[in-house]
Design an enzyme around this catalytic site. Structure first.
Site, mmCIF file in Angstrom:
data_model
loop_
_atom_site.group_PDB
_atom_site.id
_atom_site.type_symbol
_atom_site.label_atom_id
_atom_site.label_comp_id
_atom_site.label_asym_id
_atom_site.label_seq_id
_atom_site.Cartn_x
_atom_site.Cartn_y
_atom_site.Cartn_z
ATOM 1 N N ALA A 240 -5.780 28.476 -36.346
ATOM 2 C CA ALA A 240 -6.849 28.399 -35.720
ATOM 3 C C ALA A 240 -6.776 28.550 -34.189
ATOM 4 C CB ALA A 240 -7.936 27.373 -35.952
ATOM 5 N N HIS A 241 -8.072 28.725 -33.421
ATOM 6 C CA HIS A 241 -8.261 28.755 -32.096
ATOM 7 C C HIS A 241 -7.461 27.593 -31.121
ATOM 8 C CE1 HIS A 241 -12.603 27.259 -32.034
ATOM 9 N NE2 HIS A 241 -11.853 26.523 -32.635
ATOM 10 N N ASN A 242 -6.818 28.040 -30.116
ATOM 11 C CA ASN A 242 -6.231 26.947 -29.178
ATOM 12 C C ASN A 242 -5.211 26.092 -29.948
ATOM 13 O OD1 ASN A 242 -9.224 27.358 -28.100
ATOM 14 N ND2 ASN A 242 -7.807 26.922 -26.306
#
Length: 345
Positions: A240-242
Site C-alpha cells: 500500500a501507499h507510503n
C-alpha cells in the site's frame, strides 16, 4: 541455442572430463536427462543417477570421483549448484537479449532510451520517459509519463508502470505487475460518504529489485513508496501507499502490507501474511506464513500466528491448542467430580 561442453566449461571456468566437442541444446534433471541435454549433480542423494543418465553433459563438483563407468561428459567445477545457476542466468540473458522496436507501438517524441533497447509490440511509452541501456520492455507494457528506468531492467508483457515511477538498475518486473496505482486513500465527509484523497506521490524501486507477476505497489499519498535495494517480491503481493521495505528483504506470495508500514532490512516474510498500517518491523525479522502482524516488531524476532506470537511461544501454545478438546473433557470431569463431592458432603 547449441553449446559444446568446451564452451560451457569456458563460461564456468571448469574442466572437461570426456568429449569437449559434444553439444547440448536443452536442460534437464539428472534423472530425466536425454541425449543433447545438460544437467548437474550437486546433491549426493542423486549420485546413482549419474551412472544411468542419458544427458550428454553433467556439471559436477571437482571432488566427485565416479565409482562406475559413466557415459556422460563431465564438467568439473568448484560448486556444481552455483555453476548451474550461473549457467541458467547466462542462458536467460542470451535468450532474452532482444533489441529493436517492434510495430505497432506508441512512444512519445520526448521519450529517450539508451543502447540495446527492446520495445515489444503494442507497448506505450509516455511523455518525458527516460530509459537507460540494455532495457527490455515486452509487448503490451504501459509506461506512464515522467517514468525513469535505469540500466539492465526487464519489464515483461502486460506490466503497468504509472507516471513518476522510478526504477533502478538490474530490476525485473513480471507480467501483470502494477506499479504506481493510487493508494487506498479515502476520507469520510459529514454525510458518511467517502471522498477520494488525491495520491500525489510516486513509487521508487532501488537497484536489483524483483517484482513478481500480479504484484501491486501503490504510489504514496505524499512522498514515495520505497522498495529498497535487493528486495525480492513474489507474485500477487499488495503493497500500500507510503510503505517502505528495507534492503534485501524477501516476501512470499499473497502477502498484504497496509499503508505507511515500515519493514526493515534482511527480513523474510512468508505467504499470506497480513501487516497492518503505521507500524515498524525491525531488521532480520522472520514471519511465518499466514501470520497477522498488528504491532511493532523488534529486530531479529521470529513470529507465527494471528495475531502473531514469537515463534517459540506459538509452538508451546500450539501443544495446548491441538489438545484443547481433551483438556475441556478433563475439566468437565473435574467439575462433575467436584459437584458430586459437594453433594455427598
Amino acid at each position: 541455442m547449441v553449446f559444446t561442453a568446451g564452451q560451457i566449461a569456458g563460461i564456468l571456468e571448469g574442466e572437461v572430463e570426456g568429449n569437449p566437442d559434444i553439444s547440448v541444446h536443452k536442460l534437464a534433471k539428472i534423472e530425466e536427462g536425454e541425449i543433447g541435454s545438460l544437467t548437474f549433480l550437486a546433491n549426493p542423494k542423486y549420485t546413482s543417477h549419474i551412472y544411468t543418465t542419458k544427458a550428454s553433459v553433467t556439471i559436477v563438483n571437482k571432488d566427485f570421483v565416479p565409482e562406475q563407468h559413466i557415459e556422460t561428459t563431465m564438467i568439473k567445477v568448484d560448486d556444481a549448484y552455483e555453476s548451474f545457476s550461473k549457467l541458467l542466468q547466462y542462458y536467460n540473458e542470451v535468450k532474452n537479449n532482444k533489441v529493436g522496436i517492434e510495430s505497432p507501438v506508441f512512444k512519445a517524441d520526448d521519450a529517450v532510451y539508451g543502447d540495446n533497447f527492446y520495445l515489444g509490440a503494442f507497448a506505450y511509452i509516455g511523455n518525458k520517459v527516460i530509459i537507460g541501456n540494455n532495457v527490455k520492455i515486452y509487448p503490451n507494457v504501459f509506461i506512464g509519463d515522467n517514468v525513469r528506468i535505469d540500466d539492465n531492467v526487464t519489464i515483461f508483457a502486460g506490466a503497468r508502470i504509472y507516471s513518476e515511477t522510478v526504477i533502478g538498475k538490474n530490476c525485473m518486473i513480471h507480467s501483470g505487475a502494477i506499479i504506481g496505482a493510487d493508494g487506498f486513500g479515502y476520507s469520510p465527509n459529514k454525510n458518511g460518504e467517502f471522498i477520494r484523497v488525491p495520491q500525489t506521490g510516486n513509487v521508487v524501486l532501488e537497484d536489483n529489485v524483483d517484482v513478481g507477476a500480479g504484484t501491486t505497489i501503490d504510489r504514496a499519498t505524499l512522498g514515495s513508496t520505497l522498495i529498497r535495494k535487493g528486495v525480492k517480491l513474489d507474485n500477487q503481493i499488495q503493497i500500500a501507499h507510503n510503505v517502505e521495505i528495507g534492503k534485501n528483504t524477501v516476501i512470499a506470495a499473497q502477502t498484504g502490507i497496509a499503508g505507511s508500514a515500515k519493514i526493515g532490512e534482511n527480513c523474510m516474510i512468508g505467504g499470506q501474511v497480513g501487516i497492518v498500517g503505521h507500524i515498524t518491523i525491525g531488521n532480520n525479522v522472520k514471519i511465518q506464513a499466514q501470520s497477522g502482524i498488528g504491532r511493532n516488531i523488534k529486530d531479529n524476532e521470529v513470529l507465527q500466528g494471528s495475531p502473531a506470537l514469537t515463534y517459540g511461544d506459538f509452538n508451546k501454545s500450539y501443544v495446548h491448542f491441538k489438545n484443547l478438546p481433551k483438556i475441556v473433557k478433563k475439566i468437565e470431569k473435574l467439575e462433575k467430580k467436584i459437584d458430586s463431592d459437594q453433594n455427598n458432603g
